[in-house]
Structures are given as structure tokens and as C-alpha cells.
Scaffold this motif. Structure first.
Motif, PDB file in Angstrom:
ATOM      1  N   ARG A   1       0.850  -1.188   0.000  1.00 26.67           N
ATOM      2  CA  ARG A   1       0.000   0.000   0.000  1.00 26.67           C
ATOM      3  C   ARG A   1       0.886   1.239   0.000  1.00 26.67           C
ATOM      4  N   CYS A   2       0.632   2.140  -0.928  1.00 31.20           N
ATOM      5  CA  CYS A   2       1.427   3.361  -1.039  1.00 31.20           C
ATOM      6  C   CYS A   2       1.065   4.314   0.093  1.00 31.20           C
ATOM      7  N   PRO A   3       2.062   4.834   0.818  1.00 24.75           N
ATOM      8  CA  PRO A   3       1.743   5.743   1.947  1.00 24.75           C
ATOM      9  C   PRO A   3       1.228   7.108   1.500  1.00 24.75           C
ATOM     10  N   GLN A   4       1.453   7.448   0.229  1.00 18.81           N
ATOM     11  CA  GLN A   4       1.052   8.773  -0.221  1.00 18.81           C
ATOM     12  C   GLN A   4      -0.319   8.784  -0.887  1.00 18.81           C
ATOM     13  N   CYS A   5      -0.503   7.938  -1.949  1.00 17.12           N
ATOM     14  CA  CYS A   5      -1.779   7.941  -2.666  1.00 17.12           C
ATOM     15  C   CYS A   5      -2.721   6.850  -2.193  1.00 17.12           C
ATOM     16  N   LYS A   6      -2.271   6.014  -1.255  1.00 18.88           N
ATOM     17  CA  LYS A   6      -3.093   4.965  -0.642  1.00 18.88           C
ATOM     18  C   LYS A   6      -3.529   3.878  -1.630  1.00 18.88           C
ATOM     19  N   LYS A   7      -2.852   3.779  -2.784  1.00 22.72           N
ATOM     20  CA  LYS A   7      -3.171   2.747  -3.756  1.00 22.72           C
ATOM     21  C   LYS A   7      -2.440   1.455  -3.418  1.00 22.72           C
ATOM     22  N   VAL A   8      -3.074   0.324  -3.749  1.00 17.12           N
ATOM     23  CA  VAL A   8      -2.474  -0.986  -3.519  1.00 17.12           C
ATOM     24  C   VAL A   8      -1.913  -1.508  -4.833  1.00 17.12           C
ATOM     25  N   PHE A   9      -0.673  -2.015  -4.773  1.00 12.60           N
ATOM     26  CA  PHE A   9      -0.038  -2.563  -5.972  1.00 12.60           C
ATOM     27  C   PHE A   9       0.700  -3.844  -5.617  1.00 12.60           C
ATOM     28  N   THR A  10       0.941  -4.660  -6.631  1.00 15.46           N
ATOM     29  CA  THR A  10       1.580  -5.964  -6.450  1.00 15.46           C
ATOM     30  C   THR A  10       3.030  -5.888  -6.900  1.00 15.46           C
ATOM     31  N   GLU A  11       3.898  -6.556  -6.153  1.00 20.43           N
ATOM     32  CA  GLU A  11       5.315  -6.541  -6.534  1.00 20.43           C
ATOM     33  C   GLU A  11       5.513  -7.274  -7.862  1.00 20.43           C
ATOM     34  N   PRO A  12       6.451  -6.813  -8.687  1.00 21.92           N
ATOM     35  CA  PRO A  12       6.706  -7.475  -9.977  1.00 21.92           C
ATOM     36  C   PRO A  12       7.452  -8.788  -9.788  1.00 21.92           C
ATOM     37  N   LEU A  13       7.277  -9.660 -10.749  1.00 20.45           N
ATOM     38  CA  LEU A  13       7.960 -10.953 -10.745  1.00 20.45           C
ATOM     39  C   LEU A  13       8.865 -11.022 -11.959  1.00 20.45           C
ATOM     40  N   GLN A  14      10.137 -11.272 -11.752  1.00 21.49           N
ATOM     41  CA  GLN A  14      11.109 -11.302 -12.847  1.00 21.49           C
ATOM     42  C   GLN A  14      10.786 -12.439 -13.819  1.00 21.49           C
ATOM     43  N   GLY A  15      10.746 -12.093 -15.128  1.00 24.95           N
ATOM     44  CA  GLY A  15      10.448 -13.095 -16.147  1.00 24.95           C
ATOM     45  C   GLY A  15       8.984 -13.223 -16.472  1.00 24.95           C
ATOM     46  N   VAL A  16       8.124 -12.416 -15.801  1.00 23.61           N
ATOM     47  CA  VAL A  16       6.689 -12.432 -16.068  1.00 23.61           C
ATOM     48  C   VAL A  16       6.230 -10.986 -16.217  1.00 23.61           C
ATOM     49  N   ARG A  17       5.612 -10.681 -17.332  1.00 26.52           N
ATOM     50  CA  ARG A  17       5.130  -9.314 -17.551  1.00 26.52           C
ATOM     51  C   ARG A  17       3.877  -9.029 -16.725  1.00 26.52           C
ATOM     52  N   LYS A  18       3.647  -7.763 -16.465  1.00 27.51           N
ATOM     53  CA  LYS A  18       2.527  -7.353 -15.624  1.00 27.51           C
ATOM     54  C   LYS A  18       1.197  -7.760 -16.257  1.00 27.51           C
ATOM     55  N   GLY A  19       0.373  -8.434 -15.479  1.00 33.15           N
ATOM     56  CA  GLY A  19      -0.929  -8.864 -15.958  1.00 33.15           C
ATOM     57  C   GLY A  19      -0.921 -10.157 -16.743  1.00 33.15           C
ATOM     58  N   PHE A  20       0.247 -10.796 -16.927  1.00 34.21           N
ATOM     59  CA  PHE A  20       0.354 -12.026 -17.707  1.00 34.21           C
ATOM     60  C   PHE A  20       0.347 -13.233 -16.774  1.00 34.21           C
ATOM     61  N   LYS A  21      -0.181 -14.340 -17.273  1.00 36.79           N
ATOM     62  CA  LYS A  21      -0.225 -15.592 -16.523  1.00 36.79           C
ATOM     63  C   LYS A  21       0.757 -16.621 -17.085  1.00 36.79           C
ATOM     64  N   THR A  22       1.660 -16.191 -17.937  1.00 34.38           N
ATOM     65  CA  THR A  22       2.665 -17.077 -18.525  1.00 34.38           C
ATOM     66  C   THR A  22       4.031 -16.418 -18.428  1.00 34.38           C
ATOM     67  N   THR A  23       5.066 -17.224 -18.288  1.00 37.29           N
ATOM     68  CA  THR A  23       6.432 -16.697 -18.220  1.00 37.29           C
ATOM     69  C   THR A  23       6.942 -16.385 -19.619  1.00 37.29           C
ATOM     70  N   GLU A  24       7.979 -15.557 -19.692  1.00 39.80           N
ATOM     71  CA  GLU A  24       8.599 -15.246 -20.977  1.00 39.80           C
ATOM     72  C   GLU A  24       9.261 -16.484 -21.567  1.00 39.80           C
ATOM     73  N   ARG A  25       9.751 -17.370 -20.720  1.00 37.90           N
ATOM     74  CA  ARG A  25      10.340 -18.623 -21.187  1.00 37.90           C
ATOM     75  C   ARG A  25       9.292 -19.493 -21.869  1.00 37.90           C
ATOM     76  N   TYR A  26       8.093 -19.479 -21.316  1.00 38.95           N
ATOM     77  CA  TYR A  26       6.975 -20.231 -21.913  1.00 38.95           C
ATOM     78  C   TYR A  26       6.619 -19.657 -23.284  1.00 38.95           C
ATOM     79  N   ARG A  27       6.605 -18.339 -23.409  1.00 45.23           N
ATOM     80  CA  ARG A  27       6.226 -17.690 -24.670  1.00 45.23           C
ATOM     81  C   ARG A  27       7.304 -17.900 -25.728  1.00 45.23           C
ATOM     82  N   ARG A  28       8.569 -17.859 -25.315  1.00 45.28           N
ATOM     83  CA  ARG A  28       9.641 -18.145 -26.272  1.00 45.28           C
ATOM     84  C   ARG A  28       9.618 -19.602 -26.715  1.00 45.28           C
TER      85      ARG A  28
END
Length: 349
Positions: free
Chosen positions: A37-64
């Protein structure tokens, strides 16, 4: 949202991500991701995962992996079965990966030697649609593919490529739009007419004159002897052929000039070839056949480009080879409807 660092964990969630199969078994990764949760704008966000684009359910290795499978498996059904996904996802990922790969060549300049040719890619009620391909002879690959075969269309679609002053040789068949495009786009380049297309200029006239005598039979032995280079014929074949031609003066005259074109390309040196071509066109001026008159006009029109072959010896063979690969690609895909997708597949050859 507002680019302010947050260290306050809001909650945690399990996320399923599909990964590349291993030994035929599908792999699904379960990842526990933190949400902040952001202390300034109070928005909630999810940490990124290396090798997976935001909003995707497949890895880049899978797509390649899907891209590799589409290029090596026999059909999309096999890819879908191996990666346990829908045909639509396979189709979407494949062309997305091709577009990403193509970005690496975005700013490549023109090479020193190129070849230009066209082939049909779509057949409909209104006729055939053509694609013009530009082949890079230095890197041995297709540089660009443009829909249509007009000089204006080629200029508009290829004007963004830098370094056109680097081009020294342009190989093409006897096509006026390609010749006009090469002259305008590469004023300092040497345009070379492909010798294969020159020596076969009389072949349609030979076939037409032969069928008037023997009938429309492709299996007739005279057809092969007439179209083949006379120097490669055996002695008994030459003897039988010339004895048969003595009874048909028109066909004999056409064959004599066809063999003269073959002898022209056995000449060594620009000056000797120029004299031989001048002598040949002078002999054609005396002929009374309409086909020979038309051939003479073509040779006079393309004289400079034909003689350029004896300087650099560049042919359009590599471009014709990629044309053949393009036709095999169409057969393997059972045709294309989208030129955008077809262009991506061509540039990946």
C-alpha cells in the motif's frame, strides 16, 4: 501509481503462472506475491515478478518456447497439445514474439548488394495480390517485404531505411517498376538484369511455334531439346534436332536466336559482351518475325543492365530461392489472410 517507495505490506496472494513444459509434462508455478500500500496515494499494488510481464499468466520462457515450437512442429495442433493451451493463445504469442524479434533489425542500414523480386501471396475473385521482397545479399536474409509491386509503393514503404547511398549493386528481373524504383532510390548503384530471365525470353515463342507443329503435348521430346541449352546436348541429340528444324524455318530461326542469347553469356569481359550484344541486335533487325522484333526492343531497352552482369556477375538466384521458401511457407500454413502476419513470417526466414 505515484512512484513513491512503499515498505508496508498490505497482504499476500497466491498466483499461478504457466511455465515451459519439461519432458512433455506441463509446469505450473505457484508464487506467493506481496501486495503493498502506497503511503502517499493509498493505492495498492503488487510486486513485480522477474520473467513475467505485468498482468500475464505465462512466463517469458513459456512464450519463447511456443515460438520455437511453432517454427519446428508440423502444425499448431501439436504445439497446443505440447504446451496445453488454446489455439488462439498459440497464434497470439507466436506473432507477438516474431514482432519482438523483428525490433532488433529496426535500424539496420541498406547493405551493399540487394535483390528484388515478387510473388503472389493472396488469390481472390479480384485477382492476385503480390508481395515484393528485398533480399540482403550480405547478411543472406530477407531485408523487407512490401505489399504490391509498384515503384511508388516500394518507395513509400522503404524510404525510412537509412544508408541507401551504401547500395552498390541491385539484381532484379526484367520488371519496369523495379527498375524505376532502383534508379530513384539508389542513384549510385549498378542495376543488374538477371541473366536467367534474359535467356528465357524466347521460350514462350518457341513453345507456341512448336505446339502449332506437334500439338499441345508437354511430353513431346522436341520440347526438352528446344528449351535446353544447346551446348549441353549430346551429339546425336543435336543432329536429330537440327534435321527436324530444317523442315520448320520459323521455329529454326527462333531457336537460332535463343542459342545466340546463351552464347552471349558465355562471353568474357564487358567490351566483348557489348560488341556481341550489338552484333546480335543488328542481326535481329533484319529478321521479319514479330517475336524477334519484340525481343530486340527488350534487349535495347535493358542493354545497360544486361551488360552490367559482365562487370559484377551478380544474379537474382538468392532472391528466387527465398521466393521458393515463401511459397513453401504459404503451403505449410494453408495460406494467409493478413499481410501483417505474412510479413512477420517472411522476415523470420
Amino acid at each position: 501509481k505515484c512512484a513513491v517507495k512503499s515498505y508496508s505490506v498490505h497482504d499476500r496472494r497466491w498466483v499461478k503462472v504457466q511455465d515451459q513444459p519439461i519432458r512433455g509434462s506441463g509446469i505450473c508455478l505457484k508464487v506467493l506475491k506481496r501486495r503493498f500500500r502506497c503511503p502517499q496515494c493509498k493505492k495498492v499494488f503488487t510486486e513485480p515478478l522477474q520473467g513475467v510481464r505485468k498482468g500475464f499468466k505465462t512466463t517469458e520462457r513459456y512464450r519463447r518456447g511456443i515460438k520455437w515450437a511453432c517454427e519446428n512442429f508440423k502444425d499448431l495442433k501439436s504445439v497446443r497439445r505440447a504446451f496445453r493451451c488454446s489455439t488462439g493463445l498459440v497464434y497470439k504469442i507466436f506473432y507477438e514474439q516474431l514482432a519482438l524479434k523483428l525490433r532488433e533489425r529496426r535500424d539496420n542500414p541498406w547493405p551493399k548488394r540487394i535483390g528484388i523480386d515478387e510473388h503472389a501471396w493472396l488469390k481472390g475473385r479480384q485477382g492476385r495480390s503480390f508481395v515484393s521482397i528485398i533480399v540482403d545479399y550480405d547478411r543472406k536474409r530477407i531485408l523487407e517485404a512490401v505489399e504490391g509491386k509498384t515503384a511508388i509503393g516500394l518507395t513509400q514503404n522503404l524510404s525510412h531505411v537509412p544508408g541507401r547511398e551504401r547500395v552498390e549493386e541491385v539484381a532484379l528481373d526484367l520488371c519496369d517498376p523495379f527498375k524505376k524504383f532502383a534508379r530513384e532510390m539508389f542513384p549510385s548503384a549498378r542495376i543488374v538484369a538477371d541473366h536467367f530471365h534474359v535467356v528465357r525470353l524466347l521460350n514462350p515463342a518457341l513453345n507456341k511455334a512448336r505446339t502449332e507443329i506437334t500439338g499441345d503435348k508437354r511430353t513431346h521430346p522436341a520440347r526438352k531439346l528446344l528449351l535446353k541449352n544447346g551446348k549441353k546436348l549430346e551429339y546425336f541429340e543435336k543432329k536429330v534436332l537440327w534435321q527436324w528444324l530444317d523442315h520448320h524455318p520459323k521455329l529454326k530461326e527462333l531457336y537460332v536466336f535463343k542459342e545466340a542469347l546463351h552464347r552471349l553469356y558465355r562471353t568474357h569481359g564487358y567490351d566483348k559482351a557489348a560488341r556481341a550484344l550489338t552484333k546480335l541486335t543488328d542481326q535481329m533487325a533484319i529478321s521479319g518475325l514479330k517475336e524477334i522484333k519484340t525481343l530486340r526492343k527488350t534487349l535495347m531497352k535493358w542493354r545497360k543492365e544486361i551488360l552490367n552482369f559482365f562487370i559484377c556477375r551478380t544474379t537474382n538466384a538468392r532472391t528466387e530461392g527465398y521466393n521458393n521458401l515463401a511459397k513453401l511457407l504459404q503451403k505449410r500454413a494453408f495460406g494467409f489472410r493478413s499481410f501483417f502476419n505474412y510479413r512477420l513470417r517472411l522476415l523470420s526466414l
